[in-house]
Design an enzyme around this catalytic site. Sequence first.
Site, PDB file in Angstrom:
ATOM      1  CE  LYS A   1       5.031  84.742  56.351  1.00 15.17           C
ATOM      2  NZ  LYS A   1       6.169  85.696  56.471  1.00 15.17           N
TER       3      LYS A   1
ATOM      4  NE  ARG B   1       9.392  82.535  51.440  1.00 24.05           N
ATOM      5  CZ  ARG B   1       9.253  82.195  52.708  1.00 24.05           C
ATOM      6  NH1 ARG B   1       8.285  81.410  53.086  1.00 24.05           N
ATOM      7  NH2 ARG B   1      10.062  82.685  53.611  1.00 24.05           N
TER       8      ARG B   1
ATOM      9  NE  ARG C   1      12.695  85.533  63.529  1.00 21.65           N
ATOM     10  CZ  ARG C   1      11.816  85.390  62.547  1.00 21.65           C
ATOM     11  NH1 ARG C   1      10.602  85.896  62.644  1.00 21.65           N
ATOM     12  NH2 ARG C   1      12.146  84.730  61.455  1.00 21.65           N
TER      13      ARG C   1
ATOM     14  NE  ARG D   1      20.511  85.015  69.673  1.00 20.32           N
ATOM     15  CZ  ARG D   1      19.891  86.154  70.015  1.00 20.32           C
ATOM     16  NH1 ARG D   1      19.272  86.870  69.096  1.00 20.32           N
ATOM     17  NH2 ARG D   1      19.929  86.585  71.245  1.00 20.32           N
TER      18      ARG D   1
ATOM     19  NE  ARG E   1      14.449  84.803  55.999  1.00 18.91           N
ATOM     20  CZ  ARG E   1      14.449  84.874  57.341  1.00 18.91           C
ATOM     21  NH1 ARG E   1      15.547  85.176  57.995  1.00 18.91           N
ATOM     22  NH2 ARG E   1      13.345  84.648  57.998  1.00 18.91           N
TER      23      ARG E   1
HETATM   24  P1  AMP Z   1      10.396  81.100  56.661  1.00 17.69           P
HETATM   25  O1  AMP Z   1      10.485  80.374  57.952  1.00 17.69           O
HETATM   26  O2  AMP Z   1       9.026  81.089  56.070  1.00 17.69           O
HETATM   27  O3  AMP Z   1      10.980  82.496  56.736  1.00 17.69           O
HETATM   28  O4  AMP Z   1      11.327  80.291  55.622  1.00 17.69           O
HETATM   29  C1  AMP Z   1      12.720  80.126  55.846  1.00 17.69           C
HETATM   30  C2  AMP Z   1      13.399  79.745  54.536  1.00 17.69           C
HETATM   31  O5  AMP Z   1      12.861  78.504  54.061  1.00 17.69           O
HETATM   32  C3  AMP Z   1      13.190  80.732  53.396  1.00 17.69           C
HETATM   33  O6  AMP Z   1      14.123  81.815  53.432  1.00 17.69           O
HETATM   34  C4  AMP Z   1      13.393  79.825  52.190  1.00 17.69           C
HETATM   35  O7  AMP Z   1      14.754  79.546  51.973  1.00 17.69           O
HETATM   36  C5  AMP Z   1      12.721  78.537  52.642  1.00 17.69           C
HETATM   37  N1  AMP Z   1      11.256  78.514  52.327  1.00 17.69           N
HETATM   38  C6  AMP Z   1      10.225  78.493  53.205  1.00 17.69           C
HETATM   39  N2  AMP Z   1       9.040  78.468  52.569  1.00 17.69           N
HETATM   40  C7  AMP Z   1       9.331  78.492  51.243  1.00 17.69           C
HETATM   41  C8  AMP Z   1       8.535  78.499  50.070  1.00 17.69           C
HETATM   42  N3  AMP Z   1       7.188  78.489  50.119  1.00 17.69           N
HETATM   43  N4  AMP Z   1       9.185  78.510  48.875  1.00 17.69           N
HETATM   44  C9  AMP Z   1      10.515  78.519  48.794  1.00 17.69           C
HETATM   45  N5  AMP Z   1      11.337  78.529  49.854  1.00 17.69           N
HETATM   46  C10 AMP Z   1      10.755  78.509  51.082  1.00 17.69           C
END
Ligand code: AMP
Length: 216
Positions: free
Chosen positions: A13, A88, A127, A160, A172
Site C-alpha cells: 500500500k 481498519r 524490509r 527496521r 497484524r
Molecule cells: P501500518 O504502518 O499501517 O502497518 O500500521 C502500524 C501499526 O499502527 C498497526 O499495527 C497498528 O497498531 C497501528 N495502526 C495504524 N493504522 C491504524 C488504524 N487505522 N487503526 C488502528 N491502528 C492502526
Amino acid sequence: MNIILLGPPGAGKGTQAARLVERHGMRQLSTGDMLRAAVAAQTPIGIEAKAVMDRGELVSDEIVSALIDAELLAMGVDVGAIFDGYPRTAEQAEQLDAILAKHGRKLGRVIEIEVDEDELVRRIVGRYTCATCGEGYHDQFKQPKTAGTCDKCGGTAFKRRKDDNEETVRTRMAEYRAKTAPTLPLYEARGIVSRVDGMAPIDAVSAAVEAALANA
Ligand code: AMP
C-alpha cells in the site's frame, strides 16, 4: 479523487501510495506513519499507542480517526487523499464517511491489493529503510547497489520497524482478517471496489492501480 488502499500489512500500500503521490499530486494519509511520528515525538497519543503497536494490535478508532480528520482539515479540497492503512475497522469506515462528508469530499474508489500471506511475511520480515531519506530496501529482494550505502541519498544508516518481526506480523495479519477485511462488503455494495494482484511485480501493480482509477 479520494481513494482507500486496502490490503494486509506488507501488501504494498505504501509503495503504491508513494507512486500515486508522484504521478497525480495526491496526498498519502497513512495512520501508521502518523502514529510512528507520534511515538517518536513522545506525544500523549504516541505514548498511549506505542505498546499496542509493538504487539501488532489496533490503536483505538477515536485516535486514528481524529488524526485523519486533522490532516484533512489542513489540506485543500482539490488535493486528492489516499487513505493508507485506514479505515481498519467497521467503526473507522463509518467515521471516515462522516469525516469525508464534513470536509466536502467523496470516496471515489477502494482498491484492494490481494496477496498471499506467507509471501507477505517473507516480504515484511526482511524490509528496512534508509534512516535519512526513507528509501525502502529488503534483505532478499532489494539491497542497495553499494552495500551499506543508500542508492538515493548516499546515507549509511538504516532502520527496521520494531513491529516487522514474524510474531507481530502474524498478529497484524489476524487483525486484518478479523477487523479490516469485513469492511469490504460495505464498499462493494456501493460498487466502488477494484481488486489488483499484489503478488505481481511492482510496476504491474501500479499499472493495475492506474487502470482502476481511470475506470472510476
Ligand atoms: P501500518 O504502518 O499501517 O502497518 O500500521 C502500524 C501499526 O499502527 C498497526 O499495527 C497498528 O497498531 C497501528 N495502526 C495504524 N493504522 C491504524 C488504524 N487505522 N487503526 C488502528 N491502528 C492502526
